[in-house]
Enzyme design. Structure first.
Site, PDB file in Angstrom:
ATOM      1  N   ASN A 235      -1.312   2.608   4.411  1.00 24.12           N
ATOM      2  CA  ASN A 235      -0.490   1.312   4.394  1.00 24.12           C
ATOM      3  C   ASN A 235       0.447   1.430   2.807  1.00 24.12           C
ATOM      4  O   ASN A 235       1.528   1.309   1.902  1.00 24.12           O
ATOM      5  CB  ASN A 235      -0.159   0.559   5.064  1.00 24.12           C
ATOM      6  CG  ASN A 235      -0.405   0.881   6.519  1.00 24.12           C
ATOM      7  OD1 ASN A 235      -0.104   1.548   7.487  1.00 24.12           O
ATOM      8  ND2 ASN A 235      -1.456  -0.100   7.446  1.00 24.12           N
TER       9      ASN A 235
ATOM     10  N   ASP B  43      -0.055  -5.474   3.114  1.00 24.04           N
ATOM     11  CA  ASP B  43      -0.395  -3.978   2.569  1.00 24.04           C
ATOM     12  C   ASP B  43       1.033  -3.019   1.233  1.00 24.04           C
ATOM     13  O   ASP B  43       1.046  -2.764   1.182  1.00 24.04           O
ATOM     14  CB  ASP B  43      -0.652  -3.048   3.620  1.00 24.04           C
ATOM     15  CG  ASP B  43      -2.317  -2.992   3.850  1.00 24.04           C
ATOM     16  OD1 ASP B  43      -3.017  -3.613   3.006  1.00 24.04           O
ATOM     17  OD2 ASP B  43      -2.447  -3.107   5.628  1.00 24.04           O
TER      18      ASP B  43
ATOM     19  N   GLY C  66       5.635  -2.433  13.323  1.00 22.73           N
ATOM     20  CA  GLY C  66       4.881  -1.515  12.782  1.00 22.73           C
ATOM     21  C   GLY C  66       4.656  -1.776  11.110  1.00 22.73           C
ATOM     22  O   GLY C  66       5.356  -2.390  10.568  1.00 22.73           O
TER      23      GLY C  66
END
Length: 308
Positions: free
Chosen positions: A42, A248, A283
């Site tokens: 990520n 992230d 997501g």
């Protein structure tokens, strides 16, 4: 070479739920979706979309999930030549229930091939030559230490999932990026809500690196070692859909900003903006921004304020 990420690659299973379960409770998911993930991947994807020259070092299985993870990173402009296939071990996975309405989430990770990443795997040119090396703790600790020791540039570490950090590792880290909960666990403090002043005190109790504490919707704290006041950098106003992977994205953006010679407060301002944008889609990578989107939003980011 701008940035290299050593870390995990996972396939995420995103489960939409009306509300997150409590301990021992069962809730019914409304849908399930496969998505690329892993804290390392990520971060690499976020950095790759924000600028060129990003490399990933890690491991996946010899399975379709591994194929999907490599393809997803390549589509984010990440060089995956340092990602090794691991026979007989599946690609790592994460199950993530996401609460509809708030975007809050829980994450359960099965490491799979990530657990097979070795110190020899990170003794490579992209680690030696990177201006900024990004690390996390979803791969073995001895490999994290080996990567930090081999780094030729600045080292940024996300201490997640949290575990005790040896001083030998902290001595090699330039910027430590915990979230509020990770900071509390790292310092052995009791759980509970804390003011920015209290969080700064905890951050200053950690040996070694500069500490940047991510605070979700409150932004980030910058705690330097030069005697200057800590700074609280608020985020720009956005409508959050899913906070999965925002931390992230922050780290990937921070690394890119540092690699382009922004000073730390400016790099954190850039990273807070990128992370805020990343929460506007589903997501961990559904809404990762490019540099143009971040630069366009920067004028609307509130000024950082000293924490005294």
């Amino acid at each position: 070479m701008p940035g290299t990420v050593v870390g995990s690659l996972n396939e995420d299973v995103l489960v939409a739920v009306g509300r997150l379960p409590g301990g021992g409770e069962t809730v019914i998911g409304r849908s399930a979706t496969l998505a690329p993930g892993g804290k390392g991947a990520n971060q690499a994807a976020a950095a790759g979309l924000l600028g060129p020259g990003v490399h990933m070092v890690g491991r996946v299985g010899e399975d379709p999930a591994g194929d999907r993870q490599l393809a997803a990173l390549a589509s984010s402009r990440v060089d995956v030549s340092g990602v090794h296939r691991t026979p007989g071990v599946p690609t790592g996975s994460a199950t993530i229930p996401v609460e509809e309405g708030t975007g809050e989430n829980l994450i359960v990770v099965v490491p799979g091939a990530n657990a097979e990443l070795t110190p020899d795997d990170v003794d490579v040119d992209p680690v030696h030559r990177a201006d900024v090396l990004l690390l996390q703790l979803e791969v073995p600790m001895d490999t994290v230490y080996a990567a930090a020791a081999a780094a030729g540039g600045r080292v940024v570490l996300t201490p997640a999932p949290p575990q005790p950090l040896p001083e030998e590792l902290l001595a090699l880290v330039d910027v430590l990026v915990p979230n509020e909960h990770e900071l509390v666990q790292l310092t052995g403090a009791t759980a509970g809500a804390r003011t920015p002043v209290e969080l700064v005190a905890l951050a200053r109790s950690i040996f070694g690196p500069v500490v940047v504490v991510t605070l979700g919707a409150r932004g980030a704290l910058v705690v330097r070692r030069d005697g200057s006041p800590a700074l609280l950098q608020p985020p720009p106003p956005v409508t959050a859909v899913d906070t999965t992977g925002a931390g992230d994205c922050f780290c990937g953006a921070l690394a890119q900003a540092l690699a382009t010679d922004r000073d730390l407060p400016a790099a954190v301002r850039f990273a807070v903006t990128a992370a805020a944008l990343s929460t506007t889609g589903p997501g961990a990578r559904g809404a990762l921004p490019d540099a143009e989107a971040v630069e366009a939003l920067l004028p609307r980011v509130p000024a950082a304020t000293p924490v005294v």
